[in-house]
Motif scaffolding. Structure first.
Motif, PDB file in Angstrom:
ATOM      1  N   GLU A  45       8.585  -2.213 -24.018  1.00 50.31           N
ATOM      2  CA  GLU A  45       7.821  -1.005 -23.673  1.00 50.31           C
ATOM      3  C   GLU A  45       8.729   0.213 -23.512  1.00 50.31           C
ATOM      4  O   GLU A  45       8.371   1.318 -23.924  1.00 50.31           O
ATOM      5  CB  GLU A  45       7.001  -1.250 -22.399  1.00 50.31           C
ATOM      6  CG  GLU A  45       5.747  -2.061 -22.698  1.00 50.31           C
ATOM      7  CD  GLU A  45       5.041  -2.609 -21.468  1.00 50.31           C
ATOM      8  OE1 GLU A  45       3.982  -3.227 -21.641  1.00 50.31           O
ATOM      9  OE2 GLU A  45       5.551  -2.436 -20.342  1.00 50.31           O
ATOM     10  N   LEU A  46       9.913  -0.012 -22.956  1.00 51.35           N
ATOM     11  CA  LEU A  46      10.868   1.102 -22.806  1.00 51.35           C
ATOM     12  C   LEU A  46      11.307   1.617 -24.174  1.00 51.35           C
ATOM     13  O   LEU A  46      11.425   2.828 -24.396  1.00 51.35           O
ATOM     14  CB  LEU A  46      12.108   0.629 -22.029  1.00 51.35           C
ATOM     15  CG  LEU A  46      12.029   0.606 -20.513  1.00 51.35           C
ATOM     16  CD1 LEU A  46      13.299  -0.002 -19.935  1.00 51.35           C
ATOM     17  CD2 LEU A  46      11.852   2.029 -19.970  1.00 51.35           C
ATOM     18  N   ASN A  66       2.215   6.509 -36.228  1.00 47.79           N
ATOM     19  CA  ASN A  66       1.843   5.492 -35.238  1.00 47.79           C
ATOM     20  C   ASN A  66       2.893   4.400 -35.245  1.00 47.79           C
ATOM     21  O   ASN A  66       3.579   4.179 -36.243  1.00 47.79           O
ATOM     22  CB  ASN A  66       0.489   4.865 -35.581  1.00 47.79           C
ATOM     23  CG  ASN A  66      -0.638   5.840 -35.357  1.00 47.79           C
ATOM     24  OD1 ASN A  66      -1.054   6.535 -36.282  1.00 47.79           O
ATOM     25  ND2 ASN A  66      -1.124   5.932 -34.138  1.00 47.79           N
ATOM     26  N   ILE A  67       2.943   3.717 -34.105  1.00 51.89           N
ATOM     27  CA  ILE A  67       3.875   2.594 -33.958  1.00 51.89           C
ATOM     28  C   ILE A  67       3.039   1.341 -33.706  1.00 51.89           C
ATOM     29  O   ILE A  67       2.175   1.343 -32.822  1.00 51.89           O
ATOM     30  CB  ILE A  67       4.799   2.814 -32.736  1.00 51.89           C
ATOM     31  CG1 ILE A  67       5.587   4.137 -32.862  1.00 51.89           C
ATOM     32  CG2 ILE A  67       5.745   1.637 -32.555  1.00 51.89           C
ATOM     33  CD1 ILE A  67       6.388   4.504 -31.603  1.00 51.89           C
ATOM     34  N   LEU A  68       3.311   0.299 -34.470  1.00 47.67           N
ATOM     35  CA  LEU A  68       2.670  -0.995 -34.182  1.00 47.67           C
ATOM     36  C   LEU A  68       3.776  -1.995 -33.858  1.00 47.67           C
ATOM     37  O   LEU A  68       4.597  -2.327 -34.734  1.00 47.67           O
ATOM     38  CB  LEU A  68       1.856  -1.491 -35.386  1.00 47.67           C
ATOM     39  CG  LEU A  68       1.318  -2.919 -35.229  1.00 47.67           C
ATOM     40  CD1 LEU A  68       0.259  -3.001 -34.128  1.00 47.67           C
ATOM     41  CD2 LEU A  68       0.741  -3.440 -36.543  1.00 47.67           C
ATOM     42  N   ALA A  69       3.801  -2.444 -32.618  1.00 53.16           N
ATOM     43  CA  ALA A  69       4.810  -3.432 -32.209  1.00 53.16           C
ATOM     44  C   ALA A  69       4.201  -4.819 -32.308  1.00 53.16           C
ATOM     45  O   ALA A  69       3.198  -5.116 -31.647  1.00 53.16           O
ATOM     46  CB  ALA A  69       5.267  -3.154 -30.783  1.00 53.16           C
ATOM     47  N   VAL A  85      18.429   3.413 -30.853  1.00 54.55           N
ATOM     48  CA  VAL A  85      19.364   3.839 -29.806  1.00 54.55           C
ATOM     49  C   VAL A  85      18.922   3.297 -28.441  1.00 54.55           C
ATOM     50  O   VAL A  85      19.737   2.803 -27.655  1.00 54.55           O
ATOM     51  CB  VAL A  85      19.512   5.386 -29.797  1.00 54.55           C
ATOM     52  CG1 VAL A  85      20.365   5.843 -28.614  1.00 54.55           C
ATOM     53  CG2 VAL A  85      20.138   5.867 -31.105  1.00 54.55           C
ATOM     54  N   ALA A  86      17.609   3.351 -28.185  1.00 58.87           N
ATOM     55  CA  ALA A  86      17.093   2.816 -26.915  1.00 58.87           C
ATOM     56  C   ALA A  86      17.395   1.322 -26.817  1.00 58.87           C
ATOM     57  O   ALA A  86      17.786   0.820 -25.750  1.00 58.87           O
ATOM     58  CB  ALA A  86      15.591   3.066 -26.824  1.00 58.87           C
TER      59      ALA A  86
END
Ligand SMILES: Cc1cc2nc3c(=O)[nH]c(=O)nc-3n(C[C@H](O)[C@H](O)[C@H](O)COP(=O)(O)O)c2cc1C
Length: 170
Positions: A29-30, A48-51, A105-106
């Motif tokens: 989530e971070l 959009n982001i799909l994880a 990077v995160a």
């Protein structure tokens, strides 16, 4: 001069060998939050982001990649994140790339290994994988610009040299 963020950026590498250890939902989530906070052209936020965290879906995508590419393009990673946006938008590649880099990077900051995987659009636009694309909720009017895989590295870290003439300051 030492700087924590710049050191994190400099330490990021692409990882292609992952252990079975799972990335926690909290860390995922971070990383996603960092992706969400990327800049976007004219602040239109077109991407959009799909994880994909659920193992069943990860396996479906791996099987889909085997069908089209003859191999697991995702290197056994436990999480696959797809970043996509409107196919015909001139900013889609730039916006999605900013999101992806923020996430790489995160991930590095959280000691999680990652890699850009470029094949997802090719895999999920293959007619044999039409159903899976629909299940994932990615319309055919969208372009999957890139994917970010995440996991814990099994390989020793090796930072690649950059070209000597990469930067010019005038
Ligand atoms: C646009 C783009 C596409 C990439 N596609 C893939 C890919 O499909 N598979 C892969 O293993 N690595 C892929 N990579 C990772 C690069 O190979 C990697 O960034 C490069 O070798 C430099 O290594 P580093 O990331 O460890 O610094 C891609 C990177 C970028 C920026």
């Amino acid at each position: 001069m030492e700087n924590k963020v710049i050191n994190t950026i400099k330490n990021r590498t692409s990882t292609r060998s992952y252990s079975a250890k799972k990335v926690s939902l909290k860390k995922l989530e971070l990383i996603l939050e960092a992706g969400k906070m990327a800049p976007s052209g004219m602040n239109r936020q077109i991407c959009n982001i799909l994880a994909i965290h659920n193992g069943r879906y990860v396996n479906s995508l791996v099987e889909a990649s085997k069908k089209v590419r003859g191999k697991d393009c995702y290197y056994g990673a436990k999480i696959i994140i797809l970043v996509y946006g409107p196919k015909d938008d001139p900013f889609v590649t730039q916006d999605a790339s900013c999101i992806l880099e923020n996430m790489f990077v995160a991930a590095e900051a959280l000691k999680i290994a990652s890699c850009w995987i470029n094949q997802s659009e090719g895999i999920l636009s293959d007619p044999r994988n039409k159903k899976l694309r629909a299940k994932l909720g990615i319309g055919e009017d969208k372009l999957i610009v890139g994917s970010c895989i995440l996991g814990y590295s099994e390989a020793p870290k090796s930072i690649k040299e950059r070209k000597a003439d990469f930067i010019r300051i005038i």
